[in-house]
Design a protein around this motif. Structure first.
Motif, PDB file in Angstrom:
ATOM      1  N   UNK A  89      13.971   2.724   4.935  1.00  0.00           N
ATOM      2  CA  UNK A  89      12.892   3.214   4.080  1.00  0.00           C
ATOM      3  C   UNK A  89      12.738   2.374   2.810  1.00  0.00           C
ATOM      4  N   UNK A  90      13.844   1.860   2.269  1.00  0.00           N
ATOM      5  CA  UNK A  90      13.777   0.998   1.088  1.00  0.00           C
ATOM      6  C   UNK A  90      13.160  -0.359   1.432  1.00  0.00           C
ATOM      7  N   UNK A  91      13.480  -0.857   2.620  1.00  0.00           N
ATOM      8  CA  UNK A  91      12.900  -2.132   3.060  1.00  0.00           C
ATOM      9  C   UNK A  91      11.381  -2.014   3.145  1.00  0.00           C
ATOM     10  N   UNK A  92      10.904  -0.940   3.762  1.00  0.00           N
ATOM     11  CA  UNK A  92       9.462  -0.748   3.916  1.00  0.00           C
ATOM     12  C   UNK A  92       8.786  -0.543   2.551  1.00  0.00           C
ATOM     13  N   UNK A  93       9.428   0.212   1.685  1.00  0.00           N
ATOM     14  CA  UNK A  93       8.844   0.515   0.378  1.00  0.00           C
ATOM     15  C   UNK A  93       8.677  -0.740  -0.469  1.00  0.00           C
ATOM     16  N   UNK A  94       9.638  -1.638  -0.411  1.00  0.00           N
ATOM     17  CA  UNK A  94       9.637  -2.820  -1.270  1.00  0.00           C
ATOM     18  C   UNK A  94       9.308  -4.095  -0.493  1.00  0.00           C
ATOM     19  N   UNK A  95       8.656  -3.964   0.650  1.00  0.00           N
ATOM     20  CA  UNK A  95       8.456  -5.107   1.535  1.00  0.00           C
ATOM     21  C   UNK A  95       7.697  -6.248   0.859  1.00  0.00           C
ATOM     22  N   UNK A  96       6.637  -5.928   0.130  1.00  0.00           N
ATOM     23  CA  UNK A  96       5.869  -6.986  -0.521  1.00  0.00           C
ATOM     24  C   UNK A  96       6.681  -7.692  -1.610  1.00  0.00           C
ATOM     25  N   UNK A  97       7.435  -6.925  -2.380  1.00  0.00           N
ATOM     26  CA  UNK A  97       8.286  -7.530  -3.412  1.00  0.00           C
ATOM     27  C   UNK A  97       9.380  -8.374  -2.775  1.00  0.00           C
ATOM     28  N   UNK A  98       9.927  -7.900  -1.674  1.00  0.00           N
ATOM     29  CA  UNK A  98      10.955  -8.668  -0.964  1.00  0.00           C
ATOM     30  C   UNK A  98      10.375  -9.947  -0.389  1.00  0.00           C
ATOM     31  N   UNK A 135      10.162 -12.453  -3.198  1.00  0.00           N
ATOM     32  CA  UNK A 135      11.496 -12.978  -3.524  1.00  0.00           C
ATOM     33  C   UNK A 135      11.992 -13.914  -2.431  1.00  0.00           C
ATOM     34  N   UNK A 136      11.742 -13.552  -1.176  1.00  0.00           N
ATOM     35  CA  UNK A 136      12.175 -14.400  -0.056  1.00  0.00           C
ATOM     36  C   UNK A 136      11.500 -15.761  -0.117  1.00  0.00           C
ATOM     37  N   UNK A 137      10.233 -15.773  -0.479  1.00  0.00           N
ATOM     38  CA  UNK A 137       9.504 -17.035  -0.586  1.00  0.00           C
ATOM     39  C   UNK A 137      10.003 -17.848  -1.776  1.00  0.00           C
ATOM     40  N   UNK A 138      10.242 -17.186  -2.893  1.00  0.00           N
ATOM     41  CA  UNK A 138      10.669 -17.871  -4.120  1.00  0.00           C
ATOM     42  C   UNK A 138      12.060 -18.469  -3.979  1.00  0.00           C
ATOM     43  N   UNK A 139      12.954 -17.733  -3.317  1.00  0.00           N
ATOM     44  CA  UNK A 139      14.356 -18.173  -3.238  1.00  0.00           C
ATOM     45  C   UNK A 139      14.725 -18.728  -1.865  1.00  0.00           C
ATOM     46  N   UNK A 140      13.710 -18.964  -1.033  1.00  0.00           N
ATOM     47  CA  UNK A 140      13.904 -19.625   0.265  1.00  0.00           C
ATOM     48  C   UNK A 140      14.907 -18.881   1.142  1.00  0.00           C
ATOM     49  N   UNK A 141      14.666 -17.575   1.329  1.00  0.00           N
ATOM     50  CA  UNK A 141      15.509 -16.755   2.202  1.00  0.00           C
ATOM     51  C   UNK A 141      14.713 -16.541   3.487  1.00  0.00           C
ATOM     52  N   UNK A 142      14.868 -17.462   4.426  1.00  0.00           N
ATOM     53  CA  UNK A 142      14.003 -17.515   5.602  1.00  0.00           C
ATOM     54  C   UNK A 142      14.039 -16.283   6.484  1.00  0.00           C
ATOM     55  N   UNK A 148      14.771 -13.221   5.741  1.00  0.00           N
ATOM     56  CA  UNK A 148      14.119 -12.102   5.068  1.00  0.00           C
ATOM     57  C   UNK A 148      12.601 -12.258   5.110  1.00  0.00           C
ATOM     58  N   UNK A 149      12.121 -13.454   4.918  1.00  0.00           N
ATOM     59  CA  UNK A 149      10.685 -13.716   4.978  1.00  0.00           C
ATOM     60  C   UNK A 149      10.125 -13.372   6.359  1.00  0.00           C
ATOM     61  N   UNK A 197      -4.466 -11.369   2.244  1.00  0.00           N
ATOM     62  CA  UNK A 197      -4.277 -12.203   1.057  1.00  0.00           C
ATOM     63  C   UNK A 197      -2.822 -12.637   0.913  1.00  0.00           C
ATOM     64  N   UNK A 198      -1.878 -11.698   1.189  1.00  0.00           N
ATOM     65  CA  UNK A 198      -0.454 -12.042   1.144  1.00  0.00           C
ATOM     66  C   UNK A 198      -0.118 -13.079   2.210  1.00  0.00           C
ATOM     67  N   UNK A 199      -0.695 -12.912   3.376  1.00  0.00           N
ATOM     68  CA  UNK A 199      -0.445 -13.859   4.465  1.00  0.00           C
ATOM     69  C   UNK A 199      -0.912 -15.258   4.083  1.00  0.00           C
ATOM     70  N   UNK A 200      -2.053 -15.335   3.411  1.00  0.00           N
ATOM     71  CA  UNK A 200      -2.557 -16.651   2.980  1.00  0.00           C
ATOM     72  C   UNK A 200      -1.675 -17.237   1.880  1.00  0.00           C
ATOM     73  N   UNK A 201      -1.293 -16.392   0.946  1.00  0.00           N
ATOM     74  CA  UNK A 201      -0.484 -16.842  -0.195  1.00  0.00           C
ATOM     75  C   UNK A 201       0.852 -17.418   0.258  1.00  0.00           C
ATOM     76  N   UNK A 202       1.502 -16.746   1.222  1.00  0.00           N
ATOM     77  CA  UNK A 202       2.856 -17.149   1.635  1.00  0.00           C
ATOM     78  C   UNK A 202       2.868 -17.905   2.973  1.00  0.00           C
ATOM     79  N   UNK A 203       1.663 -18.265   3.459  1.00  0.00           N
ATOM     80  CA  UNK A 203       1.552 -19.044   4.704  1.00  0.00           C
ATOM     81  C   UNK A 203       2.240 -18.335   5.878  1.00  0.00           C
ATOM     82  N   UNK A 204       1.883 -17.071   6.046  1.00  0.00           N
ATOM     83  CA  UNK A 204       2.424 -16.270   7.151  1.00  0.00           C
ATOM     84  C   UNK A 204       1.380 -16.272   8.264  1.00  0.00           C
TER      85      UNK A 204
END
Length: 346
Positions: A245-254, A257-264, A266-267, A288-295
């Protein structure tokens, strides 16, 4: 009369009790049936023996060939979750010079007595022994799921117990700040963590602690673009203790962070989770998130949802207009291209 009746009852109990000749001994993944004398009969079946979640039987049929059957005992378990067994059989004649006949390695889905028969073109006399070694046992699911090994995937295996123990220790290290050597300053609070864990999870953190003199000496890092709650979720993921439930709640923030700190890894998990959660209320944000982070998978899923499934008509006009005004021009052009392709298929 009472004594005679007791003797009669005792005789009945003895006659119904299993004999040593039908007993099968087991150890680890092996089962062994010792047969002292086949006798005049042409058919003999062993007592049940337990391996995995099933009770099993050997059976022997003697005619022109000597045929060995191996099968699970009929039950609800064997009907709903029949075994896929990979095994090898060995027959030996007891004596001073034991002779062995060894089968090939078989892999079969076993439901009934006739699903596996090994015919041996020889005659056995006297005492002989039948061994089976189960190389693997898988549970076959009638739902169509991939058969799962009871040994390699069993949650009680030593490997999985060791993993759970390690994760419990890491969770304690985080929760109780055991030998913590790092302070993280977020937008609204501070947390304690361990440089080694963060370095092992992220090449960015590893480089930061190795090369950046400020972070190396002060043992403090600033992550002020993330809240205390979301940073806690990030650390819980890195320490292996995050709740679903915490993963789903904070998914966008995670994801950020995954993109910023290169945690593949998690991304990738964030992308899969967001892809599953697309709906008319969030699809433009997800796009928009998909475009921003190239998902690429998430972007394709959003475009398919909007145009191929026609959900663009469920999105509010002001939300669409806001996206067109603020989104990257290339994204808007791609949206129009997909819309035209769907509207005018060749």
């Amino acid at each position: 009369m009472n004594r005679k009746q007791d003797d009669k009852n005792l005789s009945v109990r003895h006659s119904n009790s299993p004999t040593m000749a039908e007993r099968v001994d087991t150890v680890a993944r092996l089962a062994q049936w010792k047969i002292d004398n086949f006798g005049p009969s042409s058919y003999k079946k062993s007592d049940p023996f337990k391996l995995g979640i099933w009770n099993w039987h050997f059976a022997i049929v003697r005619n022109r060939f000597f045929s060995i059957h191996l099968f699970p005992e009929p039950s609800r378990v064997s009907k709903e979750h029949p075994p896929v067994a990979r095994f090898i059989l060995r027959v030996s004649v007891a004596g001073s010079s034991r002779k062995f006949i060894i089968s090939p390695v078989y892999e079969r889905l076993l439901r009934t007595q006739d699903d596996f028969i090994w015919s041996v073109d020889t005659a056995f006399t006297g005492r002989f022994i039948i061994d089976v070694e189960f190389l693997d046992l898988k549970i076959c699911h009638m739902s169509g799921e991939e058969p799962r090994s009871i040994w390699s995937s069993d949650g009680n295996s030593p490997c999985n117990k060791a993993q759970r123990s390690t994760l419990h220790c890491l969770s304690r290290m985080l929760d109780e700040a055991i030998h913590a050597d790092l302070t993280i300053i977020t937008s609204n609070g501070t947390l304690r963590a361990h440089k080694a864990v963060l370095s092992a999870s992220s090449p960015v953190f590893q480089s930061m602690f190795h090369h950046n003199l400020k972070e190396k000496e002060s043992s403090t890092i600033h992550i002020e673009d993330i809240s205390l709650e979301s940073c806690t979720a990030l650390l819980s993921y890195l320490y292996g203790s995050i709740k679903h439930e915490d993963f789903r709640k904070h998914c966008l923030a995670l994801l950020g962070a995954a993109n910023k700190y290169d945690i593949g890894d998690l991304k990738d998990l964030c992308e899969e989770s967001l892809l599953e959660d697309i709906n008319s209320g969030n699809v433009l944000e997800m796009l928009n998130e998909a475009w921003l982070y190239q998902l690429h998978k998430l972007k394709k899923g959003c475009l398919t949802f909007l145009f191929e499934f026609g959900k663009i008509y469920d999105v509010k006009d002001d939300e669409i207009n806001n996206l067109f005004q603020h989104a990257d021009r290339e994204l808007v052009m791609e949206m129009f291209h997909v819309m035209l392709t769907v509207s005018n298929p060749e």
